[in-house]
Design a protein around this motif. Sequence first.
Motif, PDB file in Angstrom:
ATOM      1  N   TYR A 188       0.806  -1.235   0.000  1.00 30.63           N
ATOM      2  CA  TYR A 188       0.000   0.000   0.000  1.00 30.63           C
ATOM      3  C   TYR A 188       0.831   1.273   0.000  1.00 30.63           C
ATOM      4  O   TYR A 188       0.366   2.331  -0.347  1.00 30.63           O
ATOM      5  N   ASN A 189       2.071   1.176   0.495  1.00 30.80           N
ATOM      6  CA  ASN A 189       2.917   2.363   0.466  1.00 30.80           C
ATOM      7  C   ASN A 189       4.341   1.883   0.268  1.00 30.80           C
ATOM      8  O   ASN A 189       5.173   1.969   1.163  1.00 30.80           O
ATOM      9  N   PRO A 190       4.626   1.340  -0.911  1.00 30.50           N
ATOM     10  CA  PRO A 190       5.872   0.605  -1.127  1.00 30.50           C
ATOM     11  C   PRO A 190       7.117   1.442  -0.863  1.00 30.50           C
ATOM     12  O   PRO A 190       8.128   0.904  -0.404  1.00 30.50           O
ATOM     13  N   ASP A 191       7.043   2.764  -1.096  1.00 31.54           N
ATOM     14  CA  ASP A 191       8.231   3.582  -0.868  1.00 31.54           C
ATOM     15  C   ASP A 191       8.289   4.120   0.555  1.00 31.54           C
ATOM     16  O   ASP A 191       9.161   4.900   0.890  1.00 31.54           O
ATOM     17  N   LEU A 192       7.364   3.697   1.384  1.00 27.98           N
ATOM     18  CA  LEU A 192       7.251   4.245   2.744  1.00 27.98           C
ATOM     19  C   LEU A 192       7.283   5.772   2.715  1.00 27.98           C
ATOM     20  O   LEU A 192       7.948   6.414   3.499  1.00 27.98           O
ATOM     21  N   ASN A 193       6.543   6.310   1.783  1.00 26.61           N
ATOM     22  CA  ASN A 193       6.486   7.752   1.616  1.00 26.61           C
ATOM     23  C   ASN A 193       5.602   8.357   2.727  1.00 26.61           C
ATOM     24  O   ASN A 193       4.441   7.995   2.855  1.00 26.61           O
ATOM     25  N   SER A 194       6.172   9.244   3.529  1.00 26.37           N
ATOM     26  CA  SER A 194       5.381   9.707   4.677  1.00 26.37           C
ATOM     27  C   SER A 194       4.223  10.611   4.259  1.00 26.37           C
ATOM     28  O   SER A 194       3.253  10.743   4.974  1.00 26.37           O
ATOM     29  N   GLN A 195       4.324  11.239   3.083  1.00 25.91           N
ATOM     30  CA  GLN A 195       3.191  12.058   2.630  1.00 25.91           C
ATOM     31  C   GLN A 195       1.953  11.198   2.384  1.00 25.91           C
ATOM     32  O   GLN A 195       0.836  11.623   2.649  1.00 25.91           O
ATOM     33  N   ASN A 196       2.192  10.005   1.890  1.00 24.66           N
ATOM     34  CA  ASN A 196       1.064   9.092   1.675  1.00 24.66           C
ATOM     35  C   ASN A 196       0.340   8.808   2.981  1.00 24.66           C
ATOM     36  O   ASN A 196      -0.858   8.581   3.014  1.00 24.66           O
ATOM     37  N   PHE A 197       1.095   8.851   4.037  1.00 23.53           N
ATOM     38  CA  PHE A 197       0.572   8.535   5.353  1.00 23.53           C
ATOM     39  C   PHE A 197      -0.048   9.785   5.975  1.00 23.53           C
ATOM     40  O   PHE A 197      -1.071   9.731   6.638  1.00 23.53           O
ATOM     41  N   LEU A 198       0.576  10.948   5.685  1.00 22.47           N
ATOM     42  CA  LEU A 198       0.143  12.185   6.339  1.00 22.47           C
ATOM     43  C   LEU A 198      -1.088  12.824   5.699  1.00 22.47           C
ATOM     44  O   LEU A 198      -1.975  13.301   6.397  1.00 22.47           O
TER      45      LEU A 198
END
Lengths: 309, 373
Positions: free
Chosen positions: B169-179
């Motif tokens: 779901y967030n393969p690059d561990l991109n924090s914007q995707n989370f925020l």
Amino acid sequence: MTVYAVQVTNLRRQFGDFVAVNNVSFEVEKGEIFGFLGPNGAGKSTTIRMLCGLLLPSGGQGEVVGYDLMKESESIKTKIGYMSQKFSLYQTLTVEENLDFYAGIYLMNRDVHAQKKDEFFTQTELGKVRGRLVADLPVGARQLLALLCAIQHDPEMIFLDEPTAGVDPLARRYFWEQINHLSERNVTVFVTTHYLDEAEECDRIAMIFNGKLAAIGEPDVLKRTRFPGRVYSVQTDHPWDTADQLRTATGVADVTLFGSELHATLKPNVEVAAVLQSLPNHLRSTVTATELVPTLEDLFIALTREELQ
Amino acid sequence: MSFYRIWAIARKEFIQILRDVRSLIMAFLFPIVLIFLFSYAITLDIKQIPTAIIDYSNTDYSRELIRRFTNSQYFVEKNRPTSEKELQSLIDYGKVKVGIVISPDFADGLNRGGASIQTITDGSDANTSQSTLAYTSLIVSEYNLSRLQNSLGARMATTPIQANVRFWYNPDLNSQNFLVPGLISLIMTILGSLLASLTIAREWERGTMELLISTPLKPVELALGKLLPYYLIGMVDLLLAAYIGIVVFGVPFTGNLWTLALFSTFFLMAALSIGYLISVTLKSQQAAFQISLLTSFLPGFLLSGFLFPISSMPFVIQAVSLIVPGRYFISALRGLFLKGSTLQQLLPEALALLLFGSVFALLAIIKFRKKIQ
């Protein structure tokens, strides 16, 4: 069908220990202009708020426009218009937006309201400022707008709490034309005021002091029946000395100087001849006294004094 | 209930918002600023850590290791101090966060099979230190592996266990995707609870309520009319935030747009009802603002799982978080943005939000009295 628009018995409101309205009973007839007079803090606004269903009475009972004051205040609100003492329209809305807003709240027909607005804007100075924010209007125009907002939906009865406070004489004339006009159309008007000349225009008035009703009736009748003594106009060559003498004389309640003329109010059951007799000779020789009909102002002051004693 | 009255109130409220600079800033500018601020400034993944390296060994081996550090995106060499004392001063002054010390006997140790390097991190920044630890281990074990492969040949040198961790779901561990999904919830909390908490209090404070309650207006009409504009603004903010998130920050949106609208509606109903209840109760703008800050914004920020995972909170706090509507909304938003969740999968969240909305709306309408106290 009741003939009364308002009928209350022992209406009472307390705020903590303070009794703002103390067991007041009165009736207002349908279609009449009913003036409610009294000094500041006497309970005028509290009474009006109870009659409009804004404030729950602490005791007593009554009906306004045929609905129970205690249980049917929401029904009362469908039949009345109210102009509060403190200006309570929206300052960040324009004149026209305020009228439109209250027309919407009262579910006015769109065409009827458009016609009403046309009428208001051609008849009054508000036509020139219809698009201006209310915050930028002078006091007189604001009060006028508040009046129009209260009457535009053709209520059965309107409550006006000091509508003309801070309004110039010309605008006051217009106010009273509107009020008389409403009364002709059988709208009941309940109005509080500080101006005693306005009270003269009422069909009936009530005077309230410290939460208690002191007098109620037609202005002319009240002046004759409720006034405690008689008022005389006294002509004299020595107004100052005569005034000083009369103030100390027994049987005199009040003396006021009007230029070279004095107004002397006598205590109840005192004859004017007896009072004049008590003056020293040199003053008595130039004095003539004629009886006056007391004004509402005389009555108001006399009743205020009575209350203070 | 009359729609004309609701419309009259809504129209009036809308005009007032449009003419009030403070409301406009709160409604439109604040959300945008918040998104850019959080997305640019607060990044949870740590990259480009300023690093100082002391290479006492100064051999091909040590230079190879240093290259591996500086070629990674995690460390940037800022300085080459000559002594540990100099390194300490660099860390003390905050010039670097990490110091790597390669000892003089590094090359010898390698050949004997017992070399070590020292990594010093500024522990006052716990996040960076954690990441440094992980990245250092990674780089060192890659170095070890490549040395083994060089000496033994690629076929011989394999690690017994290879852990294949996949980030779904967030393969690059991109924090914007989370925020960004969490931010949408935060923005709507601010809008719903803070702005709505002022609307009734403002009318009491300015004296306009006295006239309003002398009319046949019903409490439910007042509530719906008052909140309708804020609902619409909330939906505009949703589109705005989602657009910025997707277009500017490349956050994926994998769910259904209508489901997103539905959830936002449910959440706004809850947030607006809470704000409205506060407004009806307090009658003063200042008090209402403070209370809604305390009861809506702070829990929405701290206890909703926006930044701090709920599962690692103490039990009592976890229990408290159950009554924070933002918790359910954020969980639904992350599902919709990143996981392509369906309404069916998010049913518990939907029901929870609906429950909040109805309870608080009902309380607010009951609590509102058309009387002066």
